[in-house]
Enzyme design. Structure first.
Site, short mmCIF file in Angstrom:
data_model
loop_
_atom_site.label_atom_id
_atom_site.label_comp_id
_atom_site.label_asym_id
_atom_site.label_seq_id
_atom_site.Cartn_x
_atom_site.Cartn_y
_atom_site.Cartn_z
N LYS A 55 3.20 3.34 -6.95
CA LYS A 55 3.83 2.75 -5.77
C LYS A 55 5.36 2.73 -5.94
O LYS A 55 6.10 3.01 -4.99
CB LYS A 55 3.24 1.35 -5.52
N GLN A 99 -0.35 -6.72 -7.13
CA GLN A 99 -1.40 -5.76 -7.45
C GLN A 99 -2.72 -6.48 -7.72
O GLN A 99 -2.79 -7.38 -8.56
CB GLN A 99 -1.00 -4.91 -8.67
N ASP A 122 1.51 -5.32 2.19
CA ASP A 122 0.24 -4.82 1.67
C ASP A 122 -0.94 -5.39 2.48
O ASP A 122 -2.09 -5.00 2.27
CB ASP A 122 0.11 -5.22 0.19
#
Lengths: 284, 284
Positions: A55, A99, A122
């Site tokens: 990412k 994450q 996200d």
């Protein structure tokens, strides 16, 4: 039948050119500042470390900066929450990626939901999920969002199709189901308690593997002409769906790797550029 | 087969006794104040007026007060938002019911989402929907919440059952699907764009009619031994499901009227008592 290969890697690469141009415009308008994605990695899981690195690399490819925060596996929920709240208050941060998964002793849901909606690029918050489901402005969860963008890129028609989503996780199965529903699919959500999984998958015009178990969904369960989307990735380049016997008899499929994965990252980056542009717009 | 009649009226009446006792305790602890539900009715729809009146009557039966706000059909979105924000700030108000539907020129979703989460006792906000779906504390939408309570009252086993929800509205079909999913049902969501509705309904172990069209779901579509839940109500005591031919061959069914409707109201009231108790707890 020649199946369409839903080439997420290629679609993501094309999109990155547009994103790089938008980042350049942002820099021009801000005297050289870039959109910034804050990435938070907790603990030592090597797969998670790889995803975060990929990412950050994608940020760099489009000219964005990333702010990489790495925390030890011993981090508490309160410590992680404090970190997120500090990022929420940082005006230079346009997006937060926490994450998944975090170590089991951390309340991941509380940490996700601490992320401010406007930088939830996200798409992990409960609020963002609710707003997306209700058709309001929100960043949807990046993996299902990327899948929707991939299907759109190939002109896959969805209204009236029966979509079967195998998996019901908060950031994959559930938002995938709601996105497909909002795209006018009839949607069936299957999971570990589903009794007659093969019979249900056999009905799917569109099947999404989102279960997290290698080759769990068997090729023989999938009907000819289906659209096959595999959101799984396991060591050795294996997805959640037994793919090899299918490639000659389905309408379209995502390769593993190179299908869903690049679109997840691309959606995260695109959302972060969106967020930066919105922040700039609000300052004017 | 003798079907179980899922008697929402009886379950609600039993629950009202407990609620009345809780309201009495609240009064004792507050020097005689009662929990208060604010009800907002916009416009002249007679069915909506009836529903609001039934909800106010239910408040009165358990000893609660309701604050009835009636606004003309010409009310704007901004005027309605201002009313809601004022109620959010009123410490005497423990719940807000904005009766659905509001006149078409009003942005109902924006008004729903203006309700503060802690007094969203009708469970209409995007945030509440998201939190409920993710398994966090929230008041779920009252009608599907009432259906879940009714199924629980009769010990209807849900894990592994295939539930087919016909309808995908923001406060009925979508939250119903997520509640049944969280109760470990396999869930299929059907709607106006669904192609093969009879075939899908035939698979249902549990079918929920949430489509808003009288007797739209035909008895012949429903398999023997199913659990039949009808969330519809139309003039003449007709639901969304053609019920009469089914009563001798299904496992359980909700009568219309007297099934889902009383549980909707009861859930709203129960949530408002919860909210009042939480407010009291926080003051201590």
């Amino acid at each position: 039948m020649t199946a369409i290969i839903l080439d997420g890697k290629a679609v993501a690469a094309r999109t990155e050119e547009e994103l790089a141009a938008r980042v350049a415009r942002f820099k021009g308008a801000t005297g050289g500042r870039t959109p910034i994605l804050a990435t938070i990695l907790v603990g030592d899981d090597p797969a998670s470390a790889t995803y975060v690195k990929m990412k950050a690399n994608a940020c760099a490819r489009v000219g964005m900066d990333s702010l990489r925060i790495e925390l030890p596996a011993s981090t508490t929920t309160d410590e992680l929450l404090a970190q997120i709240l500090a990022l929420n208050r940082n005006p230079d941060v346009h997006g937060i990626l926490l994450q998944h998964p975090v170590p089991a002793h951390i309340n991941e849901r509380a940490c996700f939901d601490a992320i401010s909606g406007h930088i939830d690029v996200d798409g992990v918050t409960s609020l963002g999920f609710g707003r997306m489901t209700m058709g309001e402005s929100a960043y949807g969860s990046a993996t299902p969002g990327g899948i929707m963008r991939l299907l759109a890129a190939y002109g896959i028609e969805l209204p009236g199709k029966h979509a079967v989503v195998v998996g019901r996780s908060p950031i994959l199965g559930k938002p995938m189901a709601m996105m497909l529903l909002n795209a006018d699919c009839t949607v069936t959500i299957c999971h570990s308690r589903t009794v007659n999984l093969p019979d249900l998958v056999k009905q799917a015009d569109v099947v999404v593997g989102a279960v997290g178990k290698p080759a769990f969904i068997k090729a023989e369960w999938i009907k000819d002409g289906a659209v096959v989307v595999d959101a799984g990735y396991h060591p050795g380049g294996i997805g959640d769906i037994e793919l090899a016997p299918l490639t000659h008899r389905v309408a379209a499929y995502t390769p593993v790797p190179g299908g869903v994965g690049p679109m997840t990252i691309n959606t995260l980056i695109a959302n972060c550029v969106d967020s930066a542009e919105k922040a700039l717009e609000q300052k004017r």
